[in-house]
Design a protein around this motif. Sequence first.
Motif, PDB file in Angstrom:
ATOM      1  N   ALA A  95       0.833  -1.215   0.000  1.00 13.13           N
ATOM      2  CA  ALA A  95       0.000   0.000   0.000  1.00 13.13           C
ATOM      3  C   ALA A  95       0.865   1.261   0.000  1.00 13.13           C
ATOM      4  O   ALA A  95       0.621   2.197  -0.764  1.00 13.13           O
ATOM      5  CB  ALA A  95      -0.923  -0.005   1.212  1.00 13.13           C
ATOM      6  N   SER A  96       1.893   1.276   0.846  1.00 15.24           N
ATOM      7  CA  SER A  96       2.718   2.484   0.917  1.00 15.24           C
ATOM      8  C   SER A  96       3.639   2.591  -0.291  1.00 15.24           C
ATOM      9  O   SER A  96       3.899   3.678  -0.790  1.00 15.24           O
ATOM     10  CB  SER A  96       3.527   2.496   2.215  1.00 15.24           C
ATOM     11  OG  SER A  96       4.364   1.369   2.288  1.00 15.24           O
ATOM     12  N   SER A  97       4.111   1.454  -0.778  1.00 20.70           N
ATOM     13  CA  SER A  97       5.002   1.488  -1.941  1.00 20.70           C
ATOM     14  C   SER A  97       4.281   1.980  -3.184  1.00 20.70           C
ATOM     15  O   SER A  97       4.885   2.605  -4.047  1.00 20.70           O
ATOM     16  CB  SER A  97       5.573   0.101  -2.220  1.00 20.70           C
ATOM     17  OG  SER A  97       6.306  -0.346  -1.106  1.00 20.70           O
ATOM     18  N   LEU A  98       2.997   1.682  -3.271  1.00 16.25           N
ATOM     19  CA  LEU A  98       2.228   2.159  -4.419  1.00 16.25           C
ATOM     20  C   LEU A  98       1.713   3.580  -4.186  1.00 16.25           C
ATOM     21  O   LEU A  98       0.991   4.119  -5.008  1.00 16.25           O
ATOM     22  CB  LEU A  98       1.066   1.201  -4.731  1.00 16.25           C
ATOM     23  CG  LEU A  98       1.476  -0.237  -5.080  1.00 16.25           C
ATOM     24  CD1 LEU A  98       0.247  -1.085  -5.399  1.00 16.25           C
ATOM     25  CD2 LEU A  98       2.445  -0.281  -6.258  1.00 16.25           C
ATOM     26  N   ARG A  99       2.064   4.150  -3.047  1.00 16.67           N
ATOM     27  CA  ARG A  99       1.730   5.536  -2.679  1.00 16.67           C
ATOM     28  C   ARG A  99       0.218   5.778  -2.653  1.00 16.67           C
ATOM     29  O   ARG A  99      -0.294   6.741  -3.209  1.00 16.67           O
ATOM     30  CB  ARG A  99       2.438   6.515  -3.617  1.00 16.67           C
ATOM     31  CG  ARG A  99       3.940   6.351  -3.685  1.00 16.67           C
ATOM     32  CD  ARG A  99       4.633   6.727  -2.389  1.00 16.67           C
ATOM     33  NE  ARG A  99       4.525   8.147  -2.065  1.00 16.67           N
ATOM     34  CZ  ARG A  99       5.350   9.062  -2.534  1.00 16.67           C
ATOM     35  NH1 ARG A  99       6.336   8.719  -3.320  1.00 16.67           N
ATOM     36  NH2 ARG A  99       5.209  10.325  -2.200  1.00 16.67           N
ATOM     37  N   LEU A 100      -0.461   4.872  -1.956  1.00 16.85           N
ATOM     38  CA  LEU A 100      -1.918   4.958  -1.885  1.00 16.85           C
ATOM     39  C   LEU A 100      -2.336   5.540  -0.529  1.00 16.85           C
ATOM     40  O   LEU A 100      -1.987   4.989   0.514  1.00 16.85           O
ATOM     41  CB  LEU A 100      -2.523   3.564  -2.082  1.00 16.85           C
ATOM     42  CG  LEU A 100      -2.131   2.908  -3.413  1.00 16.85           C
ATOM     43  CD1 LEU A 100      -2.605   1.458  -3.463  1.00 16.85           C
ATOM     44  CD2 LEU A 100      -2.695   3.680  -4.593  1.00 16.85           C
ATOM     45  N   PRO A 101      -3.082   6.644  -0.529  1.00 26.70           N
ATOM     46  CA  PRO A 101      -3.397   7.340   0.722  1.00 26.70           C
ATOM     47  C   PRO A 101      -4.547   6.709   1.505  1.00 26.70           C
ATOM     48  O   PRO A 101      -5.572   7.334   1.780  1.00 26.70           O
ATOM     49  CB  PRO A 101      -3.751   8.747   0.244  1.00 26.70           C
ATOM     50  CG  PRO A 101      -4.286   8.552  -1.139  1.00 26.70           C
ATOM     51  CD  PRO A 101      -3.588   7.361  -1.718  1.00 26.70           C
ATOM     52  N   ILE A 102      -4.363   5.465   1.874  1.00 24.61           N
ATOM     53  CA  ILE A 102      -5.381   4.727   2.629  1.00 24.61           C
ATOM     54  C   ILE A 102      -5.350   5.193   4.086  1.00 24.61           C
ATOM     55  O   ILE A 102      -4.275   5.457   4.628  1.00 24.61           O
ATOM     56  CB  ILE A 102      -5.064   3.220   2.552  1.00 24.61           C
ATOM     57  CG1 ILE A 102      -5.166   2.742   1.098  1.00 24.61           C
ATOM     58  CG2 ILE A 102      -5.944   2.401   3.481  1.00 24.61           C
ATOM     59  CD1 ILE A 102      -4.427   1.448   0.820  1.00 24.61           C
ATOM     60  N   VAL A 103      -6.509   5.288   4.709  1.00 22.85           N
ATOM     61  CA  VAL A 103      -6.532   5.566   6.144  1.00 22.85           C
ATOM     62  C   VAL A 103      -7.130   4.347   6.853  1.00 22.85           C
ATOM     63  O   VAL A 103      -8.194   3.858   6.486  1.00 22.85           O
ATOM     64  CB  VAL A 103      -7.339   6.837   6.469  1.00 22.85           C
ATOM     65  CG1 VAL A 103      -7.488   7.010   7.975  1.00 22.85           C
ATOM     66  CG2 VAL A 103      -6.653   8.060   5.858  1.00 22.85           C
TER      67      VAL A 103
END
Lengths: 397, 313, 100
Positions: A95-103
């Motif tokens: 999730a972070s590597s794909l730079r997705l702003p999930i909360v």
Amino acid sequence: MPSTIVLNGNAAAAEAVKQVKPDVVTVYPMASGAEMMGHIASFAADGLIDSEIINMESGHSAMSGCIGASAAGGRVFTFAASQSLAAMHETLFIASSLRLPIVAAIVNGALAAPANMIADHADSMAERDCCWIQIFSENPQEIYDNIIQAYKIAEHMDVRIPIMVAADGFISSHSMENVIIEEVGEVAEFVGKFTPFQSLLDSDNPKTIGSRDMSQYYFEYKVNQLQGIENSRKVIKEVGKEFGNRFGRYYGFFEPYKLENAEYALVLMGSSTGTAKELIDELRAGGEKVGLLKLRIFRPFPSAELREALAGLTAVAVLERVLTPGSAGGPLFNEIRSALYDVEKRPSIFPYVYGLGGRDIRMEHFREIVKEMKAGQEEVVETGVEVKYVNLREAND
Amino acid sequence: MISLKEMAKKEDLFVSGHEMCPGCGIPVILKIVLRTTKCPLVVSNASGCLQSASTNFPATSWKLNWIHTAVENAAGTMSGIQATYSSLKKQGKLPVDKKIKFLVIGGDGATYDSGLRSISGAMERGEDFVYLCYDNQLYACSGGQRSSATPMGAATTTSPSGNVLPGKLQPRKNISNIFAAHEIPYVAQSAPWIWQDLYKKAERAFETTGPAYLNVLNPCPSMWKAPANKSIEITKLAADTCVWPIFEIKDGTKVTVNYKPKKKLPVTLWLESQARFTHLLKVENNWIVKKIQEEVDKDWEFLISSENKNRTN
Amino acid sequence: MSLKNWNELTMGGVNLEPGSSLKNFTASYRSGQKPVFNPDNCINCFFCWVFCPESAIIVDREKITGINYDYCKGCGICENECPVKKNPKPILMVEEIVEL
């Protein structure tokens, strides 16, 4: 007009989600936060939000669904706790590597074995290197405020890094308190619209997300990714200030409590801070120069700011709700100690472990810690500094 | 039915320059499947040969929107993509008439083994996607290990044949029946040699509302230890020996067998075609060959009887 | 080929060049054999086209016209699946001398 309602942490989180209006919410139940997801599902069932609720068959899929939903250009929310966060482990890095702003709301709980799930930071701390921003909340109000701010931080174009908003399971998640719920229009205006920088639903611009990067590119990719979490330092501060200007509650990397002219300080995160503040009040009333620092942001770790805040002290007790086997002290202790390495006059730093699996920490324990800190010097043992366990039963020889 | 000439006129959404082994069946399967819908596609691809050999940055063989996350969650990832699609449509943020089809692709490891939970979940939720399994009966990307799709008797690096063991001891998992038991609208098994059948099934799968599952035999000359030029031919042999029946199951129960060999060939012919089975041809392993034949016969008879049951019902 | 630096990559490493693998010529996968196309007896059944894993069969106006040796990996499926029995066969695998 903002309204004040008595809510527990789970309900406060759900209120924030209702106002932020994610496009997709993925659900996998864990006892400590399942109520939160139940509230959100009810909002959807009553047509109060347009979010698609996906009832996943595992924590792993709950995060995978968030990744897909976010990569498709949606604003997303999920929740995890204890084992379900551990089950997400590999997907968190993705999730972070794909730079997705999930909360994601994390209702902190112990990791098995033994089975427990009650307040313990083992789950969050096991994920500290997955390049998520980690925000810790003390009480239901902070959970609500932090979730709202999290969207604004994560979705900032300079950041685009997912965020965990953590709170102690069965403590903050379940205790009822007065919570100020802001006006929905105000919250919407504050958070703003989500603009995806990539969307799998944009059929005119085909893209490949999640390539294989061999040794030729992997290193460059990972260093590139760091920009997001490094940039977040500035954004976290700005958003905390902007939130305060609009709603009256200001946030930074940490909350200093009666730290001015203090000689001794307690450093900790999460729900136990409330009790610790009580003790500080009592000691201050008695003329003791003791303060407290409640850390809010663990990742990115605010080393520079903490250095400034703690540099002049005689001693600091770092209390953490996690066991770090085979290490000289836990992650918070090590980070703080490392941050203070360069100051001219280093305070003594004492590592304490408390509250594992939901074990209570009470006034008398904090009082004892302050006493020990004032009396002692760092006890250096073979493995580093000796870690002390708070409120642990031990047979005397 | 579309002709190959017509098919050739359609755009390649998966192009040359990929790193799949010579004679690999995956690009052939994709060439057929990706041509069966006019709608734009989003692909969620599980880890495996295809993902690995088609997206070595900065190269990509894909000309459609594609995502890879991990091995066991391609279906779960797609659930999220679809949910955003539904949500944005509901909110009027995507035009109502914009149509996208959702294709999940995984190898047998990602499907029969680690991804099973995630696929089962997505099917139970009734999501509108096509799942394509390219089944080469083992973990090829990691060098040829046993999966639950590996057939009985096959030697893999983790179920090798040795002095006392004759390769894998268990028959393969019947995954098509497992998904059919979810009572999803469409389950089909096919193979690249019968391209018309594969084309029709993929077309039907995309037209289906709700989950559709395609289980396609994927010849793997590298790991099956077979000549690369025999790839397609071997998949026909699999059908003629009834090792890999060509059938479809609608709504969980309506079985149609789409190919019945005029003369059902003995499994030994299939076993002889690939060196992963060579050890079975030794006299001391006759017992397992017999067992393989029994398993194949039993499954084939069950399939035929299931088909007949529909007719009489 | 010059490699991009860390600060030149797109956010999330998203590859925005669809079909960029066309820049990868995979001819080096061939090990000693290559198909040769002879149109004389070709019946344009397109079996070679559909079964070629490399999309290396060249089609022009509904006719097979040749082999794209940039991508052909020399697997030989095209020859094996060609149904024409008449000599010369439209596709034949021949020895390829690789110049080093």
